[in-house]
Design a protein around this motif. Structure first.
Motif, mmCIF file in Angstrom:
data_model
loop_
_atom_site.group_PDB
_atom_site.id
_atom_site.type_symbol
_atom_site.label_atom_id
_atom_site.label_comp_id
_atom_site.label_asym_id
_atom_site.label_seq_id
_atom_site.Cartn_x
_atom_site.Cartn_y
_atom_site.Cartn_z
ATOM 1 N N VAL A 50 -22.913 -60.084 20.982
ATOM 2 C CA VAL A 50 -22.179 -59.512 22.117
ATOM 3 C C VAL A 50 -22.896 -59.755 23.437
ATOM 4 C CG1 VAL A 50 -21.360 -57.339 23.139
ATOM 5 C CG2 VAL A 50 -21.089 -57.749 20.690
ATOM 6 N N GLU A 51 -24.204 -59.526 23.473
ATOM 7 C CA GLU A 51 -24.907 -59.536 24.753
ATOM 8 C C GLU A 51 -25.614 -60.856 25.050
ATOM 9 O OE1 GLU A 51 -27.398 -56.044 24.843
ATOM 10 O OE2 GLU A 51 -25.769 -54.797 24.049
ATOM 11 N N ARG A 52 -26.277 -61.450 24.043
ATOM 12 C CA ARG A 52 -27.027 -62.678 24.316
ATOM 13 C C ARG A 52 -26.124 -63.898 24.328
ATOM 14 N NH1 ARG A 52 -31.037 -64.553 19.984
ATOM 15 N NH2 ARG A 52 -31.459 -62.328 19.955
ATOM 16 N N TYR A 53 -25.419 -64.145 23.216
ATOM 17 C CA TYR A 53 -24.577 -65.346 23.120
ATOM 18 C C TYR A 53 -23.173 -65.122 23.680
ATOM 19 C CZ TYR A 53 -28.293 -66.719 19.911
ATOM 20 O OH TYR A 53 -29.504 -67.007 19.360
ATOM 21 N N THR A 57 -16.572 -59.920 22.234
ATOM 22 C CA THR A 57 -16.681 -58.740 23.099
ATOM 23 C C THR A 57 -17.132 -57.536 22.261
ATOM 24 O OG1 THR A 57 -14.394 -58.070 22.697
ATOM 25 C CG2 THR A 57 -14.786 -59.623 24.526
ATOM 26 N N PRO A 58 -17.563 -56.451 22.914
ATOM 27 C CA PRO A 58 -17.931 -55.251 22.145
ATOM 28 C C PRO A 58 -16.807 -54.756 21.252
ATOM 29 C CG PRO A 58 -18.695 -55.032 24.407
ATOM 30 C CD PRO A 58 -17.847 -56.283 24.341
ATOM 31 N N GLU A 59 -15.576 -54.796 21.760
ATOM 32 C CA GLU A 59 -14.434 -54.344 20.957
ATOM 33 C C GLU A 59 -14.223 -55.250 19.746
ATOM 34 O OE1 GLU A 59 -14.215 -52.730 24.969
ATOM 35 O OE2 GLU A 59 -14.394 -54.777 24.248
ATOM 36 N N GLU A 60 -14.334 -56.561 19.958
ATOM 37 C CA GLU A 60 -14.163 -57.494 18.844
ATOM 38 C C GLU A 60 -15.251 -57.307 17.792
ATOM 39 O OE1 GLU A 60 -12.010 -61.327 21.002
ATOM 40 O OE2 GLU A 60 -14.184 -61.083 21.142
ATOM 41 N N PHE A 61 -16.483 -57.045 18.248
ATOM 42 C CA PHE A 61 -17.573 -56.831 17.292
ATOM 43 C C PHE A 61 -17.272 -55.612 16.426
ATOM 44 C CE2 PHE A 61 -21.560 -55.079 15.815
ATOM 45 C CZ PHE A 61 -22.189 -56.195 15.294
ATOM 46 N N THR A 62 -16.805 -54.537 17.041
ATOM 47 C CA THR A 62 -16.477 -53.332 16.284
ATOM 48 C C THR A 62 -15.384 -53.615 15.264
ATOM 49 O OG1 THR A 62 -17.134 -51.943 18.156
ATOM 50 C CG2 THR A 62 -15.715 -50.932 16.494
ATOM 51 N N MET A 142 -27.368 -48.454 16.374
ATOM 52 C CA MET A 142 -26.240 -49.377 16.316
ATOM 53 C C MET A 142 -24.914 -48.632 16.214
ATOM 54 S SD MET A 142 -24.865 -52.000 13.536
ATOM 55 C CE MET A 142 -24.309 -50.551 12.746
ATOM 56 N N ALA A 143 -24.908 -47.539 15.436
ATOM 57 C CA ALA A 143 -23.676 -46.757 15.313
ATOM 58 C C ALA A 143 -23.246 -46.218 16.669
ATOM 59 C CB ALA A 143 -23.880 -45.617 14.317
ATOM 60 N N ALA A 144 -24.209 -45.772 17.457
ATOM 61 C CA ALA A 144 -23.886 -45.262 18.796
ATOM 62 C C ALA A 144 -23.327 -46.379 19.676
ATOM 63 C CB ALA A 144 -25.131 -44.648 19.435
ATOM 64 N N ARG A 145 -23.917 -47.582 19.598
ATOM 65 C CA ARG A 145 -23.411 -48.695 20.402
ATOM 66 C C ARG A 145 -22.028 -49.135 19.941
ATOM 67 N NH1 ARG A 145 -27.129 -51.546 23.433
ATOM 68 N NH2 ARG A 145 -25.266 -52.384 24.397
ATOM 69 N N MET A 146 -21.796 -49.110 18.621
ATOM 70 C CA MET A 146 -20.477 -49.512 18.108
ATOM 71 C C MET A 146 -19.395 -48.528 18.515
ATOM 72 S SD MET A 146 -21.078 -50.970 14.298
ATOM 73 C CE MET A 146 -19.338 -50.744 13.999
ATOM 74 N N ALA A 147 -19.783 -47.262 18.688
ATOM 75 C CA ALA A 147 -18.800 -46.252 19.077
ATOM 76 C C ALA A 147 -18.462 -46.331 20.562
ATOM 77 C CB ALA A 147 -19.319 -44.856 18.729
#
Length: 197
Positions: A50-53, A57-62, A142-147
């Motif tokens: 999500v952040e480096r490459y 997007t964050p939503e797609e990662f979730t 990671m759970a907090a970031r995914m939320a």
């Protein structure tokens, strides 16, 4: 490479995907994830993808993690196969899989040989307990970031499914398979209904 003044600047560069990665990029990208991920690969994978490459997007990662969680097998391996396949088909899935698993496979074999010989030493057991605590912390982070997408773009049905899954796993202690069997159709139905409105 610096952007020219005429290039449009995305409002949120963190969420702006780069061009699709090639086979070598997929292999090296997941290899870079696995060589630094001690105790928890998913937090490092999220930061990389999500952040480096900025491949997703964050939503797609979730969403991809949700799919990887539903499929049988290790989440991170499923994620690598799905991401690789999404960008480069079966060869991309294979490249991402090999990049993710090659170094750990060799490492596990070497560590198992050492642990078999020195596992009874108290210092080794203490070290493993410390690694387990660090891994738990990484998973919580990671759970907090995914939320994050849930509170950045709140949707009632998404929040309800997340809370139901948390309560079912923590308070009721239901097996993961039962929770997924109930919540997956519910999530699909609620998402379809919300999209139709």
């Amino acid at each position: 490479m610096a952007a020219s003044p005429t290039d449009p600047v995305p409002a949120d560069s963190r969420a702006a995907p780069h061009p699709p990665p090639g086979l070598a990029q997929l292999f090296l990208g997941f290899l870079s994830v696995t060589v630094v991920a001690f105790g928890g690969v998913l937090p490092i994978a999220r930061r990389a993808l999500v952040e480096r490459y900025r491949w997703v997007t964050p939503e797609e990662f979730t969403e991809l993690i949700g799919l990887a969680q539903f499929l049988p097998g290790p989440n991170i391996v499923n994620l690598a196969v799905v991401v690789g396949g999404r960008f480069q088909g079966p060869l991309g899935a294979l490249a991402a899989f090999l990049g993710l698993t090659l170094v750990p496979a060799v490492g596990v074999v070497l560590v198992s040989v050492v642990f078999t010989r020195y596992g009874d030493i108290g210092a080794v057991s203490s070290m493993l307990a410390g690694l387990a605590a660090a891994a738990a912390g990484l998973v919580i982070a990671m759970a907090a970031r995914m939320a994050e997408p849930l509170w950045r773009h709140p949707r009632l049905h998404s929040s309800a499914i997340a809370i139901a899954a948390f309560l079912a796993m923590t308070l009721v202690s239901l097996p993961l398979a039962q929770v997924m069997a109930v919540l997956l159709p519910a999530a699909l139905a609620l998402s379809w209904w919300a999209h139709r409105r």
